[in-house]
Design an enzyme around this catalytic site. Structure first.
Site, PDB file in Angstrom:
ATOM      1  N   SER A 155       0.832  -1.201   0.000  1.00 23.49           N
ATOM      2  CA  SER A 155       0.000   0.000   0.000  1.00 23.49           C
ATOM      3  C   SER A 155       0.872   1.259   0.000  1.00 23.49           C
ATOM      4  O   SER A 155       1.704   1.435  -0.892  1.00 23.49           O
ATOM      5  CB  SER A 155      -0.964  -0.048   1.183  1.00 23.49           C
ATOM      6  OG  SER A 155      -1.965   0.946   1.077  1.00 23.49           O
ATOM      7  N   ASP A 253      -9.340  -3.264  -6.079  1.00 21.08           N
ATOM      8  CA  ASP A 253      -8.539  -2.277  -5.362  1.00 21.08           C
ATOM      9  C   ASP A 253      -8.589  -0.934  -6.093  1.00 21.08           C
ATOM     10  O   ASP A 253      -8.522  -0.876  -7.322  1.00 21.08           O
ATOM     11  CB  ASP A 253      -7.088  -2.765  -5.285  1.00 21.08           C
ATOM     12  CG  ASP A 253      -6.258  -2.055  -4.238  1.00 21.08           C
ATOM     13  OD1 ASP A 253      -6.268  -0.807  -4.214  1.00 21.08           O
ATOM     14  OD2 ASP A 253      -5.587  -2.747  -3.451  1.00 21.08           O
ATOM     15  N   HIS A 283      -8.588  -4.026  -1.582  1.00 23.59           N
ATOM     16  CA  HIS A 283      -7.342  -3.638  -0.924  1.00 23.59           C
ATOM     17  C   HIS A 283      -7.152  -4.440   0.362  1.00 23.59           C
ATOM     18  O   HIS A 283      -8.095  -4.646   1.129  1.00 23.59           O
ATOM     19  CB  HIS A 283      -7.396  -2.142  -0.598  1.00 23.59           C
ATOM     20  CG  HIS A 283      -6.076  -1.537  -0.258  1.00 23.59           C
ATOM     21  ND1 HIS A 283      -5.082  -1.373  -1.193  1.00 23.59           N
ATOM     22  CD2 HIS A 283      -5.584  -1.041   0.915  1.00 23.59           C
ATOM     23  CE1 HIS A 283      -4.038  -0.799  -0.619  1.00 23.59           C
ATOM     24  NE2 HIS A 283      -4.307  -0.605   0.655  1.00 23.59           N
TER      25      HIS A 283
END
Length: 311
Positions: A155, A253, A283
């Site tokens: 991330s 995502d 995600h």
């Protein structure tokens, strides 16, 4: 949505993050250590160190994970945690750091970089560069091979990892063997996309949270014309000469398109690149490690790392 990931959506509700809710969001992430971020297994030793920070800045905390009784010469990993540039700590990495140590013989240095908005760009990146420089300088003392340095992150950690690899290439001081980017947060322009897909970013990390994360890192609203590639790696004009790359992302995502485009650009620049997209996955999908799609990612990730830096 993959039905095996329903627990992630039920437990990790996508509540908006802003300056008012940030302290609570940080506390919730810290409390999730041991639940969503499991403790490391036996068989590893974990040591906390304070290392010199960037010039004029505080020392940087790192957490070093190695297999107990491991020999010398394994790969050296710099692991950069996620959290939207505004949350997180090295402790959320401990279980995967242990896997890298036990399965790959790696010495893993997980870096506690300063968080935005208290410390905007370039502070977090320079903290990561300080940790990379320390790992490179101390590799022999740590029992690691400086010729097999891997930079990895998830991330926002993946975004910092990509930016750090660009910075290392341009400064020419440290050689990186491989970059391992897991649903990386690469492009501030995604946060101001006029028409985001109705299928992307509906769970866990939303467009609203993305705007706050990028605003916090940049110190101003995202999407401007003069954002540095060292803040948002997707802004790089030239991606030639970067190390071989692994990128993984879920098909639901918010970062899907920016991840695919970065992989495309790397391939066109002659960078050996492996891209995996996982259907029905939002995600952070790999946190549900019992799901088949998460197990597929773990298999693909470890396979790529073994091929990249294995003996």
């Amino acid at each position: 949505m993959d039905p095996e990931l329903s627990a992630l959506i039920e437990e990790e509700a996508s509540s908006p993050i802003d300056l008012g809710t940030l302290p609570q969001s940080r506390a919730v992430m810290a409390e999730s250590i041991g639940v969503w971020f499991p403790p490391p297994p036996d068989g590893v030793e974990i040591v906390e160190r304070m290392i010199p920070g960037p010039a004029g800045a505080p020392d940087v905390r790192v957490v070093i994970t190695r297999a107990k009784g491991s020999g010398n010469g394994g790969p050296a990993f710099l692991h950069i945690h996620g959290g939207g540039y505004v949350m997180g700590s090295p402790e959320i990495n401990l279980a995967i750091d242990a896997a890298y140590a036990l399965e790959l013989g790696a010495t893993v240095v997980s870096v506690g970089y300063r968080l935005a908005p208290e410390t905007p760009h370039p502070g977090p990146l320079e903290d990561c560069y300080a940790a990379l420089s320390w790992l490179n300088a101390e590799a022999e003392a740590l029992g690691a091979d400086r010729g097999r340095i891997v930079v990895t992150g998830e991330s926002a950690g993946g975004g910092l990892a990509a930016a750090l690899v660009l910075l290392a290439r341009d400064r020419g001081e440290i050689s990186i063997a491989f970059q391992h980017l897991v649903y990386p947060m690469l492009d501030d322009r995604t946060a101001v996309c006029a028409e985001p897909s109705p299928y992307l970013g509906q769970f866990v990390w939303t467009q609203t949270n993305n705007f706050f994360g990028w605003t916090s890192l940049l110190g101003r609203p995202p999407g401007g014309t003069d954002v540095s590639a060292y803040a948002a790696a997707a802004r790089a004009d030239n991606v030639e000469g970067l190390p071989p790359t692994f990128i993984a992302c879920g098909a639901l995502d918010l970062f899907l398109l920016e991840n695919m485009d970065y992989a495309r650009r790397l391939m066109l620049a002659g960078v050996p690149t492996e891209l995996h997209i996982y259907p029905g996955a939002p995600h952070g999908f790999d946190l549900v490690d019992t799901a088949q799609v998460a197990r597929a990612y773990i298999r693909d990730s470890m396979s790529a790392l073994k091929r990249a830096v294995g003996d």
